[in-house]
Design a protein around this motif. Sequence first.
Motif, PDB file in Angstrom:
ATOM      1  N   PRO A 138      19.593 -44.008 -50.972  1.00  0.00           N
ATOM      2  CA  PRO A 138      19.112 -42.900 -51.672  1.00  0.00           C
ATOM      3  C   PRO A 138      19.056 -41.434 -51.095  1.00  0.00           C
ATOM      4  O   PRO A 138      19.015 -40.457 -51.823  1.00  0.00           O
ATOM      5  CB  PRO A 138      17.457 -43.162 -51.821  1.00  0.00           C
ATOM      6  N   MET A 139      19.526 -41.568 -49.856  1.00  0.00           N
ATOM      7  CA  MET A 139      19.653 -40.019 -49.341  1.00  0.00           C
ATOM      8  C   MET A 139      21.027 -39.251 -49.693  1.00  0.00           C
ATOM      9  O   MET A 139      21.025 -38.134 -49.294  1.00  0.00           O
ATOM     10  CB  MET A 139      19.720 -40.250 -47.575  1.00  0.00           C
ATOM     11  N   ASP A 140      22.133 -40.072 -50.225  1.00  0.00           N
ATOM     12  CA  ASP A 140      22.922 -39.504 -50.807  1.00  0.00           C
ATOM     13  C   ASP A 140      23.409 -39.639 -52.303  1.00  0.00           C
ATOM     14  O   ASP A 140      23.265 -40.781 -52.760  1.00  0.00           O
ATOM     15  CB  ASP A 140      24.151 -39.955 -50.147  1.00  0.00           C
TER      16      ASP A 140
ATOM     17  N   PRO B 125      21.084 -32.767 -50.127  1.00  0.00           N
ATOM     18  CA  PRO B 125      20.095 -32.568 -51.104  1.00  0.00           C
ATOM     19  C   PRO B 125      19.746 -33.719 -51.822  1.00  0.00           C
ATOM     20  O   PRO B 125      20.600 -34.442 -52.226  1.00  0.00           O
ATOM     21  CB  PRO B 125      20.164 -31.311 -51.734  1.00  0.00           C
ATOM     22  N   ARG B 126      18.253 -33.828 -52.166  1.00  0.00           N
ATOM     23  CA  ARG B 126      17.776 -34.872 -53.305  1.00  0.00           C
ATOM     24  C   ARG B 126      16.958 -34.215 -54.199  1.00  0.00           C
ATOM     25  O   ARG B 126      16.060 -33.728 -53.744  1.00  0.00           O
ATOM     26  CB  ARG B 126      17.066 -35.896 -52.369  1.00  0.00           C
ATOM     27  N   LEU B 127      17.419 -34.134 -55.473  1.00  0.00           N
ATOM     28  CA  LEU B 127      16.424 -33.549 -56.557  1.00  0.00           C
ATOM     29  C   LEU B 127      15.296 -34.209 -56.718  1.00  0.00           C
ATOM     30  O   LEU B 127      15.051 -35.327 -57.120  1.00  0.00           O
ATOM     31  CB  LEU B 127      17.353 -33.383 -57.590  1.00  0.00           C
ATOM     32  N   ASN B 128      14.026 -33.276 -56.862  1.00  0.00           N
ATOM     33  CA  ASN B 128      12.866 -33.753 -57.084  1.00  0.00           C
ATOM     34  C   ASN B 128      12.608 -33.920 -58.461  1.00  0.00           C
ATOM     35  O   ASN B 128      12.742 -33.000 -59.413  1.00  0.00           O
ATOM     36  CB  ASN B 128      11.724 -32.856 -56.486  1.00  0.00           C
ATOM     37  N   HIS B 129      12.074 -34.945 -59.072  1.00  0.00           N
ATOM     38  CA  HIS B 129      12.002 -35.400 -60.463  1.00  0.00           C
ATOM     39  C   HIS B 129      10.961 -34.524 -60.911  1.00  0.00           C
ATOM     40  O   HIS B 129      11.315 -33.971 -62.217  1.00  0.00           O
ATOM     41  CB  HIS B 129      11.485 -36.732 -60.533  1.00  0.00           C
ATOM     42  N   ASN B 130       9.931 -34.157 -60.424  1.00  0.00           N
ATOM     43  CA  ASN B 130       8.832 -33.256 -60.687  1.00  0.00           C
ATOM     44  C   ASN B 130       9.190 -31.979 -60.927  1.00  0.00           C
ATOM     45  O   ASN B 130       8.640 -30.946 -61.841  1.00  0.00           O
ATOM     46  CB  ASN B 130       7.691 -33.490 -59.912  1.00  0.00           C
TER      47      ASN B 130
END
Lengths: 486, 478, 96
Positions: free
Chosen positions: B225-227, A52-57
């Motif tokens: 950036p994917m991790d 997962p990559r957290l969305n800033h917005n």
Amino acid sequence: MAELTFTPVIGIEIHIRLKTDTKIFCSCSTNTDAPANSHICPVCMGLPGSLPRLNHNVVEKGMLAGLALNCTVQPRSLFFRKSYFYPDLPKGHQISQCDLPVVADGYIEVHDANGNLKKIRVNHLHLEEDAAAMHHSASDGRLEGAATSYVDYNRAGMPLGEIVSEPDISSSAEAVEYAMNLQRRVRYAGASDADLDKGMMRFDANVSLKCSDGRWGRKVEVKNMNSFRALERAIEFEIKRQKKILLAGGEVLQETRHWNDAKGVTTASRVKEFYRKFIVEPDLPPLIVNQEWIDKVTAMMPEMPDVKANRYVNDMQIPREVAEVLTDDKNLADYFEACVSAGANPLRAANWVRTEVLRVLNERGQKISEFTISPETLAGLVARVDEGKLSTTQGKEVFDYMCANNSSIDEAIKHLGITEGGIAGNALSEIIASVIAANPDVLEEIKSGKDKKGKKLKFLQGLVMKETKGQAKPQEVAEAVAEAVK
Amino acid sequence: MELYELNLHFLLEGLKAKKFSASEIFQSCKRRIDECEGNIHAFITRTDDKEPQTENADGILAGIPTVLKDNLCTKGIRTTAASKILGNWRPPYDATAWKYLREAGAVLMGKVNMDEFAMGNTCGNSAFGPTYNPNDITRVPGGSSGGSAAAVSAGYVPFALGSDTGGSIRQPASFCGVQGLKPTYGMVSRYGLISYGSSLDQIGPFARTVRDLQIIMSVIAKHDPMDSSCFREKNPDFSHKDKVSIKGKRVALVKEFQDFTLDAPIADAMTRTRKILEDEGAIIVEVSLPVVARYAVACYYALAMSEAHTNLERYDGVRYGYTVTDASGVKEMFERVRSYGFGSEVKSRIIAGTCLTEPSRCDEYYVAATKVRTLIAQEFTRAFGETDFILQPVTPSLPSKIGEVDDDEMKGYETDLYTLPVNLAGLPGLSFFTGYAGNLPVGLQLIGPRWSDPELLNAGLILEAHLGTPKIANGGKN
Amino acid sequence: MKLTSEEVNDIALESRLLLTEQELAGAVRYINNFLDMLDRFKELDLQNVEPFSFAEALECPLREDKVNDFSNIQAIFDESEHVDGQFFKVPRIMEE
């Protein structure tokens, strides 16, 4: 023996879809009009190896929603894994902030049974991902008899804020007001569209009853309410159901129940819910929100509806009832304020927006954002009426013509044959009628034939001329008044 | 000498000087694989049926053959994590570490064996059967990255990637006689690595020389950036320098480990290595790690299983992998898929992880373990105030015979004591070759503070200069 | 306290695992030995120790809210045996 009384103790959990372009943990679009399973990727499908990559917005919209509920932003929050097996959950667990949320400790106000304002405390708002949408009917639309359920993962990973209230709510009416107020505020903050029809706002309620004999029923969680009406009905049903049990000397079980909207009942969930303690989501380091960011988001916060309404009442002398209508929707309030900024008299502008603009929008099923008359144009129209260049009736005729034909004020006036500033016809008749109505004794004298010299008639004609600010032709006024008193 | 016998940096030099072609290297490696694979069984999926074209003919690894542990996702190529539950899953994307290698020109010979979902230390716990140690095919190659270590040891490829959650690179490297690095947690992107214990997992390289490890690290240790746990500063410098020194550096032995029994060749290797370090001007010191010595194993397994059972919740047969199409309900479907798809070690660990995180036991076990982990990390931080490196064994014993398993798994877990604390603290650990005891290689381990990976490899170069590099294992051909 | 086979079986079911008798016996032994090992934690005073979550004071990086839809959705569909048109399908779930 005194009759037993029961006090409902209600807490509400509200899920709102946060307004972002992409999902919470991946770059898939949040477009809800897209075909099924057209916005999916390795992350929201829970493919092995994806992270997962957290969305800033999402964080920012969560903060905005929290601030709208008078919450405080927490400088450090964390994500957890909440496990359950269900085909709508691609990873078999939901990533959620659970008990270390991004904003906490707020409140909003509702009116209690006596009409007094009462604070409902908001424990927190936490960020989490939505599950996939399940359709329990065949893909060709057949409803009954389908042996399968269908999964649309477009919704999986949509960003949600879950807002958890304290059990401060005492009735279904308070619950609905709380939910409506919350909806208005998060919309104001731009945090969520909170559109119930699109499933962007969903309710769960925890209901228990405190009995006057000291018994306190266990907490029952009622799930699956998707409208204000359903929230109200489900709570009322549950209060009645529990009251009946307690009156019969029974015990209310702690359980999860589902609201069945079609049947209007709650039923015990057949799925045994395992309450597992959550493990820390190892793929997402702590979310740190620094003061600079908090300041920036705080500065983004618009005036909230209650503050705005008070300002309208106190500074603009607008009646409270009108102020509340205008502030119900931020875009409407913005429209009204733009009218005022363009020079319109606030009270007149308020009445115009309240009556004429809303009437047209209702007739057309439009939103204020779709309204064709700009606030500046409306301000111009209001000013002309205000200055007496147009009578109120003429103003409304002009307004309707503009709405129907998308024309300018001048075009409308021309087309309607109104001589601006020339008060005649209906406008004049109105004034005459009101003058006569205000002077029944004079009318009586004329009618009874006492006004031999026509002094009283002239008196009335003078009053009418004064009322028209000299914008009517004296000959017409004389004739019209003479006609009117016959 | 055959091309497959050449170590990575010699292959690169030879290619540059046009002494041979990438195609010749490929053919030589392929012949070597054909020759030994019947004995070694390192592959799950071979992709060398026709010569793959390098993606980047000017890349620093242009035309160099490699293999990947089968828990690294490869786009369109079956990826199984050695489990039946993944069936013939073809990922729609590449693991970042593989993407970096591919972009540098490396060519894939195949996907290699491992313990199912990286749970195990023998490479015998695979749905595809065991891999055999190329130095002695009656023995285990170690695990879980046994296929990667065996492939490099047998000369299939000059380097390979594996993953290390509690020793899964370092232990098989030591058992097979190759060099293996478990990088600092966050040094190599985990995107596309099928998770076991996410806070412990790290991808790393195997090669036959330390210098080769430097080359691979210079390619894969890049920000991704994917991790979200991947480092974000500038890329570390793994460039090779001819003159490195360890003079004046402190190298510690762990006080609490001195009482533990080691196989004689491992104890000898410790003595010899210590002597080399002293001769090179290093200062031998002692650090105390009492919490590590007594609690690391319990802490590690508690956390690994707690994380693992949630990582394995996604395998339900709906979207990929093994499935059934005739279940009458969802619960039945999930139960049948998971009961058939997972092997028994994996099932035991799922149940253990579920058990530890039940509300009634969560504080006692899972939360306690996260606190013990804090103590362990603090202990290492203190220790690295007193020393630059820690020298210790990789395992207390040499590779065991295949099929020789202890009935008590917990005893087996105790043998991971030397490797798993490194994962708990997120440290880098180098498993280096020291020589042979008969036909079996003996490895040791050098550990550094977080982000010291380049210095660790420099120290490894010095040791390698004295201890020599491993020879290609006979691959079961006597 | 030792876990009974019934308790272990319940946990297995919660994890959607059906165990054979042999697997269950193995799992019971395994779990109990494992819990014994973990009992060591009780020797430590962990009252004031913070739970470890990440190797260092790491901050969650934040992704820009910019749409970048996955280009190979067909490859995802191709891996499932439960595709029906635009949908994934599972055995019918009765609505609660």
